[in-house]
Design a protein around this motif. Structure first.
Motif, PDB file in Angstrom:
ATOM      1  N   ILE A   1      -9.020 -40.020 -21.765  1.00 50.76           N
ATOM      2  CA  ILE A   1      -9.238 -40.658 -20.327  1.00 50.76           C
ATOM      3  C   ILE A   1      -9.943 -38.643 -19.645  1.00 50.76           C
ATOM      4  O   ILE A   1     -10.820 -38.826 -18.854  1.00 50.76           O
ATOM      5  CB  ILE A   1      -8.940 -41.179 -19.360  1.00 50.76           C
ATOM      6  CG1 ILE A   1      -8.631 -42.533 -20.070  1.00 50.76           C
ATOM      7  CG2 ILE A   1      -8.742 -41.507 -17.563  1.00 50.76           C
ATOM      8  CD1 ILE A   1      -9.712 -43.778 -20.095  1.00 50.76           C
ATOM      9  N   ASP A   2      -9.108 -37.793 -19.469  1.00 49.97           N
ATOM     10  CA  ASP A   2      -9.228 -36.831 -18.959  1.00 49.97           C
ATOM     11  C   ASP A   2      -8.741 -35.165 -20.036  1.00 49.97           C
ATOM     12  O   ASP A   2      -7.444 -35.328 -20.056  1.00 49.97           O
ATOM     13  CB  ASP A   2      -8.710 -36.778 -17.622  1.00 49.97           C
ATOM     14  CG  ASP A   2      -8.909 -35.510 -16.806  1.00 49.97           C
ATOM     15  OD1 ASP A   2      -8.491 -35.041 -15.565  1.00 49.97           O
ATOM     16  OD2 ASP A   2      -8.861 -34.558 -17.009  1.00 49.97           O
ATOM     17  N   TYR A  58       1.782 -33.523 -22.082  1.00 46.89           N
ATOM     18  CA  TYR A  58       2.592 -32.064 -21.030  1.00 46.89           C
ATOM     19  C   TYR A  58       2.524 -31.189 -21.906  1.00 46.89           C
ATOM     20  O   TYR A  58       3.093 -30.680 -22.955  1.00 46.89           O
ATOM     21  CB  TYR A  58       2.932 -32.456 -20.458  1.00 46.89           C
ATOM     22  CG  TYR A  58       2.952 -33.653 -19.546  1.00 46.89           C
ATOM     23  CD1 TYR A  58       3.472 -35.229 -19.844  1.00 46.89           C
ATOM     24  CD2 TYR A  58       2.471 -33.718 -18.108  1.00 46.89           C
ATOM     25  CE1 TYR A  58       2.944 -36.332 -18.764  1.00 46.89           C
ATOM     26  CE2 TYR A  58       1.746 -34.200 -17.106  1.00 46.89           C
ATOM     27  CZ  TYR A  58       2.499 -35.647 -17.567  1.00 46.89           C
ATOM     28  OH  TYR A  58       2.489 -36.796 -16.344  1.00 46.89           O
ATOM     29  N   LEU A 109      -0.135 -30.954 -17.413  1.00 52.84           N
ATOM     30  CA  LEU A 109      -0.920 -32.625 -17.939  1.00 52.84           C
ATOM     31  C   LEU A 109      -1.952 -31.533 -18.642  1.00 52.84           C
ATOM     32  O   LEU A 109      -2.777 -31.310 -18.281  1.00 52.84           O
ATOM     33  CB  LEU A 109      -1.863 -33.256 -17.383  1.00 52.84           C
ATOM     34  CG  LEU A 109      -2.290 -34.406 -17.733  1.00 52.84           C
ATOM     35  CD1 LEU A 109      -1.277 -35.264 -18.627  1.00 52.84           C
ATOM     36  CD2 LEU A 109      -2.604 -35.147 -16.565  1.00 52.84           C
ATOM     37  N   PHE A 131       0.334 -40.004 -22.518  1.00 55.45           N
ATOM     38  CA  PHE A 131      -0.184 -38.107 -22.045  1.00 55.45           C
ATOM     39  C   PHE A 131       0.092 -36.809 -22.669  1.00 55.45           C
ATOM     40  O   PHE A 131       1.629 -36.998 -23.370  1.00 55.45           O
ATOM     41  CB  PHE A 131       0.360 -38.280 -20.297  1.00 55.45           C
ATOM     42  CG  PHE A 131       0.740 -39.442 -19.580  1.00 55.45           C
ATOM     43  CD1 PHE A 131       0.682 -40.932 -19.545  1.00 55.45           C
ATOM     44  CD2 PHE A 131      -0.603 -39.298 -18.573  1.00 55.45           C
ATOM     45  CE1 PHE A 131       0.706 -42.175 -18.629  1.00 55.45           C
ATOM     46  CE2 PHE A 131      -0.994 -40.414 -17.917  1.00 55.45           C
ATOM     47  CZ  PHE A 131      -0.287 -41.128 -17.855  1.00 55.45           C
ATOM     48  N   PHE A 136       5.586 -32.050 -24.610  1.00 58.14           N
ATOM     49  CA  PHE A 136       5.783 -33.384 -23.991  1.00 58.14           C
ATOM     50  C   PHE A 136       4.803 -34.561 -24.379  1.00 58.14           C
ATOM     51  O   PHE A 136       3.933 -34.471 -23.748  1.00 58.14           O
ATOM     52  CB  PHE A 136       6.842 -33.345 -22.151  1.00 58.14           C
ATOM     53  CG  PHE A 136       7.939 -32.449 -22.418  1.00 58.14           C
ATOM     54  CD1 PHE A 136       8.358 -31.744 -22.054  1.00 58.14           C
ATOM     55  CD2 PHE A 136       9.260 -33.209 -23.275  1.00 58.14           C
ATOM     56  CE1 PHE A 136       9.094 -30.915 -21.782  1.00 58.14           C
ATOM     57  CE2 PHE A 136      10.196 -32.398 -22.754  1.00 58.14           C
ATOM     58  CZ  PHE A 136      10.307 -31.207 -22.354  1.00 58.14           C
ATOM     59  N   SER A 139      -9.454 -32.111 -19.496  1.00 58.79           N
ATOM     60  CA  SER A 139      -9.820 -30.931 -18.484  1.00 58.79           C
ATOM     61  C   SER A 139      -8.814 -29.970 -18.775  1.00 58.79           C
ATOM     62  O   SER A 139      -8.588 -28.691 -18.224  1.00 58.79           O
ATOM     63  CB  SER A 139     -10.219 -31.355 -16.961  1.00 58.79           C
ATOM     64  OG  SER A 139      -9.089 -32.519 -16.249  1.00 58.79           O
ATOM     65  N   TYR A 194      -4.470 -37.321 -21.548  1.00 57.00           N
ATOM     66  CA  TYR A 194      -4.307 -37.975 -21.089  1.00 57.00           C
ATOM     67  C   TYR A 194      -5.299 -39.491 -22.096  1.00 57.00           C
ATOM     68  O   TYR A 194      -6.694 -39.506 -21.880  1.00 57.00           O
ATOM     69  CB  TYR A 194      -3.489 -38.939 -19.819  1.00 57.00           C
ATOM     70  CG  TYR A 194      -4.297 -38.958 -18.402  1.00 57.00           C
ATOM     71  CD1 TYR A 194      -4.967 -37.780 -18.114  1.00 57.00           C
ATOM     72  CD2 TYR A 194      -4.894 -39.582 -18.776  1.00 57.00           C
ATOM     73  CE1 TYR A 194      -5.420 -38.379 -16.801  1.00 57.00           C
ATOM     74  CE2 TYR A 194      -5.516 -40.458 -17.087  1.00 57.00           C
ATOM     75  CZ  TYR A 194      -5.588 -38.795 -16.645  1.00 57.00           C
ATOM     76  OH  TYR A 194      -7.264 -39.022 -16.075  1.00 57.00           O
ATOM     77  N   ARG A 217       4.046 -21.222 -16.263  1.00 60.25           N
ATOM     78  CA  ARG A 217       2.682 -21.879 -15.553  1.00 60.25           C
ATOM     79  C   ARG A 217       3.637 -23.239 -15.425  1.00 60.25           C
ATOM     80  O   ARG A 217       3.394 -24.839 -15.161  1.00 60.25           O
ATOM     81  CB  ARG A 217       1.800 -22.724 -16.394  1.00 60.25           C
ATOM     82  CG  ARG A 217       1.027 -21.041 -17.111  1.00 60.25           C
ATOM     83  CD  ARG A 217      -0.153 -21.647 -17.914  1.00 60.25           C
ATOM     84  NE  ARG A 217      -0.800 -22.169 -17.759  1.00 60.25           N
ATOM     85  CZ  ARG A 217      -1.923 -22.088 -16.730  1.00 60.25           C
ATOM     86  NH1 ARG A 217      -1.945 -19.878 -16.867  1.00 60.25           N
ATOM     87  NH2 ARG A 217      -2.610 -22.653 -16.148  1.00 60.25           N
ATOM     88  N   GLY A 218       5.133 -23.502 -15.502  1.00 63.21           N
ATOM     89  CA  GLY A 218       5.375 -24.774 -16.074  1.00 63.21           C
ATOM     90  C   GLY A 218       5.882 -25.902 -16.228  1.00 63.21           C
ATOM     91  O   GLY A 218       4.462 -25.802 -16.979  1.00 63.21           O
ATOM     92  N   LEU A 219       5.118 -26.782 -15.574  1.00 67.10           N
ATOM     93  CA  LEU A 219       4.987 -28.178 -16.947  1.00 67.10           C
ATOM     94  C   LEU A 219       3.367 -28.638 -16.704  1.00 67.10           C
ATOM     95  O   LEU A 219       2.868 -28.493 -15.164  1.00 67.10           O
ATOM     96  CB  LEU A 219       5.935 -29.710 -16.115  1.00 67.10           C
ATOM     97  CG  LEU A 219       5.661 -30.503 -17.615  1.00 67.10           C
ATOM     98  CD1 LEU A 219       6.486 -30.210 -18.182  1.00 67.10           C
ATOM     99  CD2 LEU A 219       6.792 -31.635 -16.308  1.00 67.10           C
ATOM    100  N   ASN A 276      -6.079 -43.751 -22.580  1.00 69.59           N
ATOM    101  CA  ASN A 276      -5.474 -45.200 -21.753  1.00 69.59           C
ATOM    102  C   ASN A 276      -6.705 -45.737 -22.850  1.00 69.59           C
ATOM    103  O   ASN A 276      -7.865 -45.888 -23.093  1.00 69.59           O
ATOM    104  CB  ASN A 276      -6.130 -45.913 -20.350  1.00 69.59           C
ATOM    105  CG  ASN A 276      -6.201 -46.807 -20.310  1.00 69.59           C
ATOM    106  OD1 ASN A 276      -7.241 -47.803 -20.076  1.00 69.59           O
ATOM    107  ND2 ASN A 276      -4.794 -47.276 -19.729  1.00 69.59           N
ATOM    108  N   GLN A 282       4.548 -27.211 -21.167  1.00 61.27           N
ATOM    109  CA  GLN A 282       5.731 -26.515 -20.702  1.00 61.27           C
ATOM    110  C   GLN A 282       6.195 -25.054 -20.370  1.00 61.27           C
ATOM    111  O   GLN A 282       6.946 -25.441 -21.659  1.00 61.27           O
ATOM    112  CB  GLN A 282       7.672 -27.580 -20.489  1.00 61.27           C
ATOM    113  CG  GLN A 282       7.871 -26.925 -19.414  1.00 61.27           C
ATOM    114  CD  GLN A 282       9.124 -27.547 -18.730  1.00 61.27           C
ATOM    115  OE1 GLN A 282       9.749 -28.196 -19.518  1.00 61.27           O
ATOM    116  NE2 GLN A 282       9.235 -27.982 -17.516  1.00 61.27           N
TER     117      GLN A 282
END
Lengths: 112, 117
Positions: free
Chosen positions: B55-56, B35, B45, B33, B91, B58, B48, B41-43, B50, B37
């Motif tokens: 996978i995503d 991320y 995603l 993943f 991260f 967005s 990510y 806007r905080g943390l 797999n 921060q």
């Protein structure tokens, strides 16, 4: 994604218990509830997770409401090292591959 | 295990330059993943993977951002061209994802602090 609501900040004294609440009223039946914390200048670290039953580990306890719309992270005896931002996050199974959604979290201040 | 390794730990660059952030997940983990921060806007995603497959994505803010995972032990997040609003801590996290289970702990790296002037 399920949304979470947490208080912006909480304070505690050292050696006292701390109860950190999280509201996740839109959680689905298969979502686990995860708690992470982030110490200053570090990446988040796992604290605990659960699905329906209350959970305990060496770091904390997790109390999950019967309707699963809320949960409470319990630090039994806060220490200065527990001062951090605490995040709760649902994590859906199946196709989500462990995707976590972090809200603003709760800033925990621990006083000596 | 050394945990999730990220490099560089700090990056200062000028607007318009290409930035590449690197991540080495924990050996044996199959999900990775990225991320971002920021104070505002905080943390968040971003994307990510797999089994090395995205996978995503967005959460990727715009086309200037791209991520790759050429093998199970390496991933990159690239910003081209970089802008001051990309300044943040990035991260990387990894986990071992078993089929149908949603209870795997994510292990986070120390982050890369990016400053775009």
């Amino acid at each position: 994604d399920a949304k979470t609501t947490q208080p912006n900040s909480m304070e505690s004294n050292e050696e006292e218990p701390v109860h950190l609440p999280c509201n996740h009223s839109t959680i689905s039946g298969t979502d686990y509830i995860h708690w992470y914390r982030q110490l200053p200048s570090q990446g988040p670290e796992y604290v605990i997770h659960g699905l329906t039953s209350n959970v305990n580990n060496r770091m904390a306890s997790l109390a999950i409401a019967e309707d699963r719309k809320s949960s409470t992270l319990i630090l039994h005896r806060a220490t200065l090292r527990d001062a951090a931002v605490y995040y709760c996050s649902p994590d859906a199974g199946g196709t989500s591959y462990g995707k976590l959604t972090f809200g603003q979290g709760t800033i925990l201040t621990v006083h000596p | 295990d050394a945990g999730v390794i990220q490099s560089p730990r700090h990056e200062v660059t000028e607007m318009g330059q290409e930035v590449t952030l690197r991540c080495k997940p924990i050996s044996g983990h199959n999900s990775l993943f990225w991320y971002r921060q920021t104070m505002m806007r905080g943390l968040e995603l971003l994307i990510y993977f797999n089994n090395n497959v995205p996978i995503d994505d967005s959460g990727m803010p715009e086309d200037r951002f791209s991520a790759k995972m050429p093998n199970a032990s390496f991933s990159t997040l690239k910003i081209q061209p970089s802008e001051p609003r990309d300044s943040a801590v990035y991260f990387c996290a990894s986990t071992l994802r078993t089929s149908g289970r949603a209870d795997n702990e994510q292990f986070f790296g120390p982050g890369t602090r990016l400053t775009v002037l």
